[in-house]
Design a protein around this motif. Structure first.
Motif, PDB file in Angstrom:
ATOM      1  N   LEU A 106      13.334 -40.249 -18.386  1.00 50.89           N
ATOM      2  CA  LEU A 106      14.397 -39.335 -19.304  1.00 50.89           C
ATOM      3  C   LEU A 106      13.447 -38.928 -20.489  1.00 50.89           C
ATOM      4  N   VAL A 107      13.533 -37.779 -20.837  1.00 50.75           N
ATOM      5  CA  VAL A 107      12.782 -37.353 -21.985  1.00 50.75           C
ATOM      6  C   VAL A 107      13.689 -36.648 -22.706  1.00 50.75           C
ATOM      7  N   ALA A 108      13.347 -37.082 -24.192  1.00 49.44           N
ATOM      8  CA  ALA A 108      14.468 -36.530 -25.246  1.00 49.44           C
ATOM      9  C   ALA A 108      13.458 -35.792 -26.234  1.00 49.44           C
ATOM     10  N   THR A 109      13.887 -34.570 -26.697  1.00 52.88           N
ATOM     11  CA  THR A 109      13.197 -33.869 -27.991  1.00 52.88           C
ATOM     12  C   THR A 109      14.492 -33.616 -28.824  1.00 52.88           C
ATOM     13  N   PRO A 110      13.790 -33.218 -30.213  1.00 51.22           N
ATOM     14  CA  PRO A 110      14.738 -33.017 -31.320  1.00 51.22           C
ATOM     15  C   PRO A 110      15.623 -31.722 -30.734  1.00 51.22           C
ATOM     16  N   PRO A 111      16.719 -31.658 -31.050  1.00 46.76           N
ATOM     17  CA  PRO A 111      17.224 -32.493 -32.662  1.00 46.76           C
ATOM     18  C   PRO A 111      17.988 -33.581 -32.059  1.00 46.76           C
ATOM     19  N   TRP A 112      17.598 -34.482 -31.291  1.00 50.04           N
ATOM     20  CA  TRP A 112      18.031 -35.715 -30.752  1.00 50.04           C
ATOM     21  C   TRP A 112      19.897 -35.732 -30.467  1.00 50.04           C
ATOM     22  N   ASP A 113      20.044 -35.077 -29.480  1.00 54.19           N
ATOM     23  CA  ASP A 113      21.278 -35.118 -28.980  1.00 54.19           C
ATOM     24  C   ASP A 113      21.368 -35.020 -27.430  1.00 54.19           C
ATOM     25  N   ALA A 114      22.554 -35.205 -26.723  1.00 53.48           N
ATOM     26  CA  ALA A 114      22.718 -35.297 -25.260  1.00 53.48           C
ATOM     27  C   ALA A 114      21.857 -34.239 -24.488  1.00 53.48           C
ATOM     28  N   ASP A 115      22.199 -32.820 -25.333  1.00 54.64           N
ATOM     29  CA  ASP A 115      21.869 -31.528 -24.663  1.00 54.64           C
ATOM     30  C   ASP A 115      20.282 -31.455 -24.755  1.00 54.64           C
ATOM     31  N   THR A 116      19.646 -32.422 -25.441  1.00 58.80           N
ATOM     32  CA  THR A 116      17.884 -32.335 -25.422  1.00 58.80           C
ATOM     33  C   THR A 116      17.564 -33.454 -24.858  1.00 58.80           C
ATOM     34  N   VAL A 117      18.139 -34.111 -23.737  1.00 58.52           N
ATOM     35  CA  VAL A 117      17.629 -35.117 -22.936  1.00 58.52           C
ATOM     36  C   VAL A 117      17.867 -34.596 -21.420  1.00 58.52           C
ATOM     37  N   ALA A 118      16.707 -34.757 -20.997  1.00 68.70           N
ATOM     38  CA  ALA A 118      16.544 -34.242 -19.255  1.00 68.70           C
ATOM     39  C   ALA A 118      15.883 -35.449 -18.382  1.00 68.70           C
ATOM     40  N   ALA A 119      16.406 -35.287 -17.285  1.00 67.08           N
ATOM     41  CA  ALA A 119      15.602 -36.306 -16.204  1.00 67.08           C
ATOM     42  C   ALA A 119      14.515 -35.654 -15.310  1.00 67.08           C
ATOM     43  N   PHE A 120      13.409 -36.445 -14.953  1.00 67.16           N
ATOM     44  CA  PHE A 120      12.379 -35.991 -14.026  1.00 67.16           C
ATOM     45  C   PHE A 120      11.900 -37.134 -13.267  1.00 67.16           C
ATOM     46  N   ASP A 121      11.525 -36.380 -11.943  1.00 66.44           N
ATOM     47  CA  ASP A 121      10.931 -37.532 -11.168  1.00 66.44           C
ATOM     48  C   ASP A 121       9.523 -37.856 -11.550  1.00 66.44           C
ATOM     49  N   ARG A 122       8.777 -38.838 -10.548  1.00 68.94           N
ATOM     50  CA  ARG A 122       7.525 -39.163 -10.933  1.00 68.94           C
ATOM     51  C   ARG A 122       6.697 -38.099 -10.995  1.00 68.94           C
ATOM     52  N   SER A 123       6.963 -36.832 -10.220  1.00 68.17           N
ATOM     53  CA  SER A 123       6.140 -35.693 -10.205  1.00 68.17           C
ATOM     54  C   SER A 123       6.316 -34.793 -11.314  1.00 68.17           C
ATOM     55  N   GLY A 124       7.347 -35.144 -12.266  1.00 72.98           N
ATOM     56  CA  GLY A 124       7.559 -34.190 -13.173  1.00 72.98           C
ATOM     57  C   GLY A 124       8.790 -32.925 -12.795  1.00 72.98           C
ATOM     58  N   ALA A 125       9.225 -33.242 -11.742  1.00 69.95           N
ATOM     59  CA  ALA A 125      10.202 -32.308 -11.292  1.00 69.95           C
ATOM     60  C   ALA A 125      11.460 -32.517 -11.869  1.00 69.95           C
ATOM     61  N   THR A 126      12.444 -31.597 -12.447  1.00 64.92           N
ATOM     62  CA  THR A 126      13.687 -31.670 -13.061  1.00 64.92           C
ATOM     63  C   THR A 126      14.721 -32.260 -11.915  1.00 64.92           C
ATOM     64  N   VAL A 127      15.274 -33.375 -12.768  1.00 65.70           N
ATOM     65  CA  VAL A 127      16.612 -33.958 -11.776  1.00 65.70           C
ATOM     66  C   VAL A 127      17.773 -33.840 -12.494  1.00 65.70           C
ATOM     67  N   GLU A 128      18.911 -33.729 -11.717  1.00 66.65           N
ATOM     68  CA  GLU A 128      20.034 -33.498 -12.381  1.00 66.65           C
ATOM     69  C   GLU A 128      20.380 -34.986 -13.133  1.00 66.65           C
ATOM     70  N   LEU A 129      20.921 -34.814 -14.437  1.00 68.07           N
ATOM     71  CA  LEU A 129      21.145 -36.121 -15.069  1.00 68.07           C
ATOM     72  C   LEU A 129      22.649 -36.255 -15.370  1.00 68.07           C
ATOM     73  N   VAL A 130      23.254 -37.124 -14.956  1.00 67.97           N
ATOM     74  CA  VAL A 130      24.927 -37.497 -15.041  1.00 67.97           C
ATOM     75  C   VAL A 130      24.954 -38.401 -15.869  1.00 67.97           C
ATOM     76  N   THR A 131      25.956 -38.216 -16.798  1.00 67.61           N
ATOM     77  CA  THR A 131      26.295 -39.146 -17.924  1.00 67.61           C
ATOM     78  C   THR A 131      27.750 -39.710 -17.437  1.00 67.61           C
ATOM     79  N   LEU A 132      27.702 -41.081 -17.395  1.00 72.05           N
ATOM     80  CA  LEU A 132      28.880 -41.590 -16.870  1.00 72.05           C
ATOM     81  C   LEU A 132      29.619 -42.619 -18.123  1.00 72.05           C
TER      82      LEU A 132
END
Length: 142
Positions: A106-132
């Motif tokens: 999981l990678v986060a960037t400013p402005p530090w909110d849920a919209d600027t967090v994304a998930a990636f697999d080991r190779s760096g490909a984007t993966v869907e992030l689902v918050t429960l």
């Protein structure tokens, strides 16, 4: 493929990243099977009970002095960290060659909110992030 994380943990990780700025956060994460979670999220019954949901983090400074001397991470129990949270205060919103990797990052960037967090697999490909909206079981030390 989707990666599941609890809202409570995501909130804590975002706050941790903001507190570490201008430095980077690098936190090992652990998962709980979806069947062990409690909460009012309508999606929980639709998720297989064995599906891992990221629910916990390990303090990055735990075991730091031993790691510095011997290069062994004693702060995270062996086999317990299936994922990692990393912040990039100056970008990019992606996995870099310098990042510690895990099965899911999981990678986060400013402005530090849920919209600027994304998930990636080991190779760096984007993966869907689902918050429960769910909670792991309460753990007690006896």
């Amino acid at each position: 493929m989707a990666v599941f994380v609890t809202q409570g943990l995501l909130d804590v990780l975002i706050e941790f990243a903001a507190d570490r700025e201008p430095g980077e956060a690098n936190v090992p994460l652990a998962a709980t099977p979806a069947g062990d979670l409690a909460g009012d999220d309508d999606r929980l019954p639709d998720i297989d009970d064995d599906t891992p949901v990221i629910t916990h983090f390990y303090l990055p400074e735990a075991g730091g002095s031993v790691s510095s001397v011997f290069g062994v991470d004693l702060g995270t129990p062996s086999g317990s960290a299936q994922a990692r949270f990393i912040s990039h205060p100056t970008g990019p919103l992606g996995v870099s060659k310098e990042d510690d990797l895990a099965g899911v990052v999981l990678v986060a960037t400013p402005p530090w909110d849920a919209d600027t967090v994304a998930a990636f697999d080991r190779s760096g490909a984007t993966v869907e992030l689902v918050t429960l909206d769910a909670e792991p079981p309460v753990e007690r030390i006896e």
